[in-house]
Design an enzyme around this catalytic site. Sequence first.
Site, PDB file in Angstrom:
ATOM      1  N   ASP A  32      -1.434   4.318   4.809  1.00 35.45           N
ATOM      2  CA  ASP A  32      -0.287   3.793   5.547  1.00 35.45           C
ATOM      3  C   ASP A  32       0.400   4.942   6.279  1.00 35.45           C
ATOM      4  OD1 ASP A  32       2.135   2.698   6.411  1.00 35.45           O
ATOM      5  OD2 ASP A  32       2.298   1.393   4.655  1.00 35.45           O
ATOM      6  N   HIS A  72      -1.102   0.380   7.063  1.00 31.00           N
ATOM      7  CA  HIS A  72       0.223  -0.208   6.866  1.00 31.00           C
ATOM      8  C   HIS A  72       0.180  -1.732   6.867  1.00 31.00           C
ATOM      9  CE1 HIS A  72       4.495  -0.754   6.941  1.00 31.00           C
ATOM     10  NE2 HIS A  72       4.453  -1.390   8.098  1.00 31.00           N
ATOM     11  N   SER A  99       6.683  -4.953   4.711  1.00 26.69           N
ATOM     12  CA  SER A  99       7.362  -3.813   5.323  1.00 26.69           C
ATOM     13  C   SER A  99       8.880  -3.971   5.203  1.00 26.69           C
ATOM     14  CB  SER A  99       6.894  -3.656   6.770  1.00 26.69           C
ATOM     15  OG  SER A  99       7.265  -2.402   7.282  1.00 26.69           O
TER      16      SER A  99
END
Length: 246
Positions: A196, A226, A103
């Site tokens: 996601d 995600h 991320s």
Amino acid sequence: MKYLPRPDGTQLAYRHRAASPENADAPTIVFLPGYMSDMEGGKATALDAWAAERGFAMLRFDYGGCGVSEGDFRTQSLTDWRDDALRMIDTLVQGPVLLVGSSMGGWLMLLVALAWPEKIAGIVGIAAAPDFTRWGFDDAHKAIIQTEGALEEPSAYSDAPYVTTKIFWESGEANLLLNSEIALDCPMRLLHGQRDADVPWEISMKIAKAVRSSDVQTLLVKDGDHRLSRDQDIDLLIRTVANLYS
């Protein structure tokens, strides 16, 4: 667990394991956690266990203000955390590095690689989120950040609110990457779930297009979310990292 001080004395927590003698020249895996995450997440620890079994070196750590590192989270910036990563690598790692970023850690992995391209043997992004200060907030949220100094939102992953400070947001805006060529030539693998809800999978496609390297593969997980932290997702991550050693 050990600690490495910033120049101001702030102690940054880390776990570093050296390679076995037969793998002394192999790249060290450096894991970069996501926003409001830490080095004890499932992907980081699973990858560390795999690396330990095979004698590969690995470094994982908590940015300032995160996990068990010292510091006030609300005073940290993206640049601070990039510098934490660079300091960790410069101090603790000899030889090449294989960056794994999750991320926001995927944004940091690109910034770190751009700072030291000669040290990077490969990059693996997991739902990488460069430039999320630009595409991740609507105008109303940006206005709150600017006028109130921080935006607090419910978190799907914690009881604590998801906090975005003006300090961090402005630092992100100063480190945008996707609107120009990303001058990296190392192998890159980008994993992204198509379910996601936080980082659109198209962001990984934009990274692949922007990166100068021709050795880039984007791997989409149709039913992946995600976090990509299910057993099969972690198996995919490990296979992807392992293939960069072959």
